[in-house]
Design an enzyme around this catalytic site. Sequence first.
Site, PDB file in Angstrom:
ATOM      1  N   HIS A  95      -3.654  -2.912 -10.657  1.00 59.28           N
ATOM      2  CA  HIS A  95      -5.066  -1.361 -10.725  1.00 59.28           C
ATOM      3  C   HIS A  95      -5.696  -1.499 -11.935  1.00 59.28           C
ATOM      4  O   HIS A  95      -4.722  -1.549 -13.456  1.00 59.28           O
ATOM      5  CB  HIS A  95      -4.026   0.253 -10.420  1.00 59.28           C
TER       6      HIS A  95
ATOM      7  N   GLU B 100     -10.690   0.957  -3.945  1.00 58.44           N
ATOM      8  CA  GLU B 100      -9.891   0.033  -3.627  1.00 58.44           C
ATOM      9  C   GLU B 100     -10.213  -1.850  -3.573  1.00 58.44           C
ATOM     10  O   GLU B 100     -10.989  -1.374  -1.922  1.00 58.44           O
ATOM     11  CB  GLU B 100      -9.158   0.224  -2.013  1.00 58.44           C
TER      12      GLU B 100
ATOM     13  N   CYS C 117       0.637  -1.099   0.154  1.00 57.13           N
ATOM     14  CA  CYS C 117      -0.277   0.637  -0.215  1.00 57.13           C
ATOM     15  C   CYS C 117       0.762   1.213   0.288  1.00 57.13           C
ATOM     16  O   CYS C 117       1.594   0.616   0.691  1.00 57.13           O
ATOM     17  CB  CYS C 117      -0.742   0.261   1.189  1.00 57.13           C
TER      18      CYS C 117
ATOM     19  N   CYS D  79      -4.996   6.756  -2.048  1.00 55.25           N
ATOM     20  CA  CYS D  79      -4.234   5.430  -2.718  1.00 55.25           C
ATOM     21  C   CYS D  79      -2.636   5.789  -3.190  1.00 55.25           C
ATOM     22  O   CYS D  79      -3.453   6.054  -4.375  1.00 55.25           O
ATOM     23  CB  CYS D  79      -4.873   4.469  -3.682  1.00 55.25           C
TER      24      CYS D  79
ATOM     25  N   GLY E 299      -2.262   3.314  -6.425  1.00 52.21           N
ATOM     26  CA  GLY E 299      -2.670   4.724  -7.037  1.00 52.21           C
ATOM     27  C   GLY E 299      -2.675   5.604  -8.137  1.00 52.21           C
ATOM     28  O   GLY E 299      -2.851   5.904  -9.380  1.00 52.21           O
TER      29      GLY E 299
END
Length: 389
Positions: free
Chosen positions: A248, A323, A157, A332, A335
């Site tokens: 993603h 997410e 993350c 994110c 992201g």
Amino acid sequence: MAINAATVISPSPTTTTSAAAALTPRRYFTAVNNRVFQSSLAFQFNLKCSIKKNSLLLLRATASPMSVETNVKASFLDRRESGFLHFVKYHGLGNDFILVDNRSSTEPKVTPEKAAKLCDRNFGVGADGVIFVMPGVDGTDYTMRIFNSDGSEPEMCGNGVRCFARFVADLENLQGRQSFTVHTGAGLIIPEILDDGKVRVDMGEPILKASSVPTLLPESQGEAVVKSELNVDGAIWNVTCVSMGNPHCITFGTKGGQNLQVDELNLAAIGPKFEHHAVFPARTNTVGNLPTNFGNDKPKQALFDTEFVQVISRSHLKMRVWERGAGATLACGTGACATVVAGVLEGHADRNCTVDLPGGPLEIEWSEDDNHVYMTGPAEVVFYGSVPL
């Protein structure tokens, strides 16, 4: 009823206070029988707590007339009472995490099920995930593992790794500009704490090969899936697929549509339809010698984070994210990185961009020199706490 009540002191690296300063309002946290009580107007020192069955939590604070000097973080994080989990809550642009010092073991201190309960915002501490600082492997300084708010385990993350870096600096009492190596399910990550307190993270190279992301969408630009058509509930969206170690799906809008207005999206309705789409196949991915699901050998669907992006300018993008395992979040990091890569590939953006998220901006660079993506942003302490295991 006597209790071992754990208080949480608001963040300050080293607190030196007089009697007057002791009256400064601070935020405290107490967890009793898995119920959370907070007081934003409790005072910093000499806090006394008593509870009677079926009655309210009573807090009493008094100021000492004498000077008190204490290192808050050192004293709190060194506590070792059995049956309690000591933690620090951080956030990166509102994407919040419970950070746990797990350096003494290669197994997380709590199970995925317990992590999900801790993340519950009504009956737990409240967070998007629980992150563990664990011993390094393969020559790295540390290992990072994370359980999402639903108990699932992602590879990594981006906002979490910034919080991880600041937490490590607190644990090790590191001062000034610092960097270290972190082993994650997405591979090697190198965060650097800057002089202004922000964290710059070398996120590595983006993965674009369709079979490695992975996705079943056909390749459209070399081996990559760039601006490909995806039917979601009858609407045709143009999507680009990028992995930053976790997958993603990035979209700038529907086929033939105008510039996406992300604030107008019903994210709770459309997000899960992307997340569980059939073009994202089942798999167990392995990076180095450590599987991204860390010991769970059951194949799982490669649920995607989905980024919906609005172009403000070539150096300024606005993004909302759905997410996997967490739903709509305020930010994110991976992201945002994947979004800039997709923006460059689709011709919407330059390699240096500000990405606005609901929780605030991140600075993202996709370097032409080494093909690595660099993310810079804040990570801040929310509070310190303890909960019974």
